[in-house]
Write an enzyme that holds these catalytic residues in place. Structure first.
Site, PDB file in Angstrom:
ATOM      1  CG  ASP A   7      -4.547  10.150  14.120  1.00 23.10           C
ATOM      2  OD1 ASP A   7      -3.965   9.186  13.585  1.00 23.10           O
ATOM      3  OD2 ASP A   7      -4.873  11.167  13.476  1.00 23.10           O
ATOM      4  CB  CYS A  70      -3.196   6.310  14.020  1.00 22.38           C
ATOM      5  SG  CYS A  70      -1.833   6.673  12.907  1.00 22.38           S
ATOM      6  CB  CYS A 180      -5.384   6.959   6.131  1.00 23.35           C
ATOM      7  SG  CYS A 180      -4.752   8.436   6.970  1.00 23.35           S
TER       8      CYS A 180
HETATM    9  N1  DGL Z   1      -4.404   8.930  10.756  1.00 20.54           N
HETATM   10  C1  DGL Z   1      -3.187   8.241  10.383  1.00 20.54           C
HETATM   11  C2  DGL Z   1      -3.568   6.895   9.754  1.00 20.54           C
HETATM   12  O1  DGL Z   1      -4.670   6.429   9.973  1.00 20.54           O
HETATM   13  C3  DGL Z   1      -2.378   9.214   9.636  1.00 20.54           C
HETATM   14  C4  DGL Z   1      -1.077   9.005   9.260  1.00 20.54           C
HETATM   15  C5  DGL Z   1      -0.051  10.084   9.132  1.00 20.54           C
HETATM   16  O2  DGL Z   1       0.152  10.837  10.086  1.00 20.54           O
HETATM   17  O3  DGL Z   1       0.610  10.053   8.089  1.00 20.54           O
HETATM   18  O4  DGL Z   1      -2.793   6.251   9.104  1.00 20.54           O
END
Ligand code: DGL
Length: 251
Positions: A7, A70, A180
């Site tokens: 992630d 992610c 997210c």
């Molecule tokens: N955990 C990421 C997602 O699911 C985060 C995104 C980010 O770093 O803006 O989209």
């Protein structure tokens, strides 16, 4: 052989937490690209380059699967990665399907990063479900960095969410999808701020079920320590413990 989770930061731990629940005896590596978080405000080319660096690094370990824990990285890079790497790659997809299949005509608030909301992958998903009129796209980008700083329910986050939700007429909605992986940390606060008829859905359980169907379990009977990396540097598990503790408290 290990299962790698990736992630932009600490969001993927919400998926790993679910994996540990469903498959406690597997061996896991977790890679948080915290030096480069957030991803959701960056260009696709930049995100893609960061994801490739991380996956190249992870792929030096013997892996039985890679979870792109992610949504943003999945939206931008999963297709190309699957073409280039020879291991099962499991991506995240916002849980819009179960939301719009509910027997109701009310709308779904899809909360995600700015980048995920722009990407073609999401537009195709909504189109295929014939759900354009039922899904309202809603960026809660700033929650990503609040989560990175372990700020899950203080007055700053609460003020941010109240301001974001100010214009929403909740009577039009019956569900909210967390698109997210950083957002499940805020479930307690969401429940405090939004009416109780709103169902909150995330894709974590489904993603782990899918992962489980793609691998052979190792048959061990004992837990193994998780290996943690922050942007390629090996770090102690202690740094991640407050996140697991908070998830245990709220989920
Ligand atoms: N955990 C990421 C997602 O699911 C985060 C995104 C980010 O770093 O803006 O989209």
């Amino acid at each position: 052989m290990k299962i790698a989770f990736f992630d932009s930061g600490m969001g993927g731990l919400t998926v790993l937490h679910e994996a540990l629940r469903q498959m406690p005896y597997e061996e896991y590596i977790y890679f948080a690209d915290s030096d480069n978080a957030p991803y959701g405000t960056k260009s696709s080319a930049w995100i893609e380059a960061l994801v490739y660096q991380a996956v190249d690094f992870l792929n030096k370990h013997p892996l039985k699967a890679l979870v792109l824990a992610c949504n943003t990285a999945t939206s931008v890079a999963v297709k190309q990665l699957r073409r280039e790497y020879d291991i099962p790659i499991i991506g995240m997809e916002p849980a819009i399907k179960p939301a719009v299949e509910r027997p109701t005509t009310q709308k779904t608030l899809l909360c995600a990063t700015t980048k995920t909301l722009e990407e073609e992958k999401l537009q195709n998903l909504i189109l295929n479900l014939n759900a354009e009129s039922r899904v309202v796209r809603f960026s809660l980008q700033e929650l990503v960095m609040y989560a990175e700083h372990l700020e899950f329910e203080n007055s700053k986050v609460e003020a941010y969410l109240k301001a974001q939700f100010k214009e929403i007429d909740w009577s039009e909605f019956d569900s909210m999808v967390l698109g997210c992986t950083h957002f499940p940390y805020f479930k307690k606060l969401f429940k405090k701020l939004i009416p109780s008829h709103i169902h909150i859905l995330d894709g974590n359980e489904g993603t782990v079920r899918h992962l489980k169907s793609r691998i052979e379990l190792n048959g061990h009977k004992r837990k193994k320590p998780i290996e943690f990396f922050v942007s390629k540097k090996k770090v102690r598990a202690k740094r991640f413990q407050p996140y697991f503790d908070y998830l245990e408290e709220i989920l």
